[in-house]
Design an enzyme around this catalytic site. Structure first.
Site, PDB file in Angstrom:
ATOM      1  N   ARG A   9     -98.766  -5.169 -55.159  1.00  0.00           N
ATOM      2  CA  ARG A   9     -98.494  -3.908 -55.854  1.00  0.00           C
ATOM      3  C   ARG A   9     -97.079  -3.935 -56.407  1.00  0.00           C
ATOM      4  O   ARG A   9     -96.149  -4.305 -55.698  1.00  0.00           O
ATOM      5  CB  ARG A   9     -98.659  -2.751 -54.867  1.00  0.00           C
ATOM      6  CG  ARG A   9     -99.692  -1.747 -55.288  1.00  0.00           C
ATOM      7  CD  ARG A   9     -99.941  -0.738 -54.217  1.00  0.00           C
ATOM      8  NE  ARG A   9     -98.848   0.220 -54.091  1.00  0.00           N
ATOM      9  CZ  ARG A   9     -98.900   1.283 -53.304  1.00  0.00           C
ATOM     10  NH1 ARG A   9     -99.974   1.503 -52.580  1.00  0.00           N
ATOM     11  NH2 ARG A   9     -97.887   2.108 -53.247  1.00  0.00           N
ATOM     12  N   ARG A  27     -98.406  -6.201 -46.856  1.00  0.00           N
ATOM     13  CA  ARG A  27     -99.291  -5.696 -47.913  1.00  0.00           C
ATOM     14  C   ARG A  27     -98.849  -6.248 -49.274  1.00  0.00           C
ATOM     15  O   ARG A  27     -99.685  -6.578 -50.112  1.00  0.00           O
ATOM     16  CB  ARG A  27     -99.240  -4.162 -47.920  1.00  0.00           C
ATOM     17  CG  ARG A  27    -100.121  -3.532 -48.976  1.00  0.00           C
ATOM     18  CD  ARG A  27    -100.178  -2.016 -48.837  1.00  0.00           C
ATOM     19  NE  ARG A  27     -99.026  -1.368 -49.422  1.00  0.00           N
ATOM     20  CZ  ARG A  27     -98.780  -0.061 -49.344  1.00  0.00           C
ATOM     21  NH1 ARG A  27     -99.588   0.718 -48.662  1.00  0.00           N
ATOM     22  NH2 ARG A  27     -97.731   0.470 -49.914  1.00  0.00           N
TER      23      ARG A  27
END
Ligand code: ADP
Length: 190
Positions: free
Chosen positions: A133, A127
């Site tokens: 992120r 991810r």
């Protein structure tokens, strides 16, 4: 239907909550998303939360409760909600019960997504490459997993003791896991 989704970082809460929201017709409330929106907006709250989130620690219970109270006061929650990322410790679980009792909308069910640590780490790593992120760096991830074990895992027992826990095996493809969650949710409503 008022649902709480519990699971470690990388367990798939966000992905499954987005699907559940359509299946159940209730809003998806992610405290991580609410906080990231504050950070993006550059609000006072966002400025306060940003560094804490990047370290992978918990933002203060007081800030979270205020934010949640605000969100739950919006009319779309009258049909229920899916809470994702809250409660993350026992104080938050107690605060949530207090708040929901006051508005006459107790939690119906907490669904725990069960995924082993190795796989969590792998999922967050992929991810991180896709989404970038800022809290998906190795040190923050280690911290978030530690916070989960120390502070959030007891919340699982909290709901179990109250007869409101469904544990769902979170490994497998997304559709498969989703089907298991739906079964648990529908089973509890029957
Ligand atoms: P993840 O489950 O992958 O850690 P989230 O989007 O749920 O991602 O949360 C990201 C960060 O936001 C957390 O590490 C924490 O700093 C903050 N946060 C989210 N929900 C809470 C909460 N209920 N209490 C305190 N901090 C929170």
């Amino acid at each position: 239907m008022r649902l709480v989704l519990l699971g470690a970082p990388g367990s798939g809460k966000g992905t499954q909550a987005a699907r559940l929201k359509d299946a159940l017709g209730v809003p998806h409330i992610s405290t991580g998303d609410l906080l990231r929106a504050e950070v993006a907006a550059g609000s006072a709250l966002g400025l306060q939360a940003k560094a804490v989130m990047e370290r992978g620690e918990l933002v203060s219970d007081q800030i979270l409760l205020g934010m949640l109270e605000d969100r739950l006061s919006r009319p779309d929650t009258s049909v229920g909600f899916i809470l994702d990322g809250y409660p993350r410790n026992l104080a938050q679980a107690n605060a949530l019960d207090g708040l929901l009792e006051r508005i006459g909308q107790p939690v119906d069910l907490a669904v725990q997504l069960d995924v082993g640590t190795e796989l969590l780490i792998q999922r967050i790593a992929s991810r991180a490459q896709l989404e970038g992120r800022s809290d998906d760096n190795p040190e923050s991830v280690r911290n978030r997993l530690r916070v989960y074990t120390d502070q959030t895992a007891p919340v699982i027992d909290y709901y179990r003791e109250r007869g409101k826990l469904a544990c769902v095996f979170g490994v497998g493809d997304m559709d498969e896991v989703f089907a298991r969650i739906l079964k648990a949710v529908r089973g509890s409503a029957a």
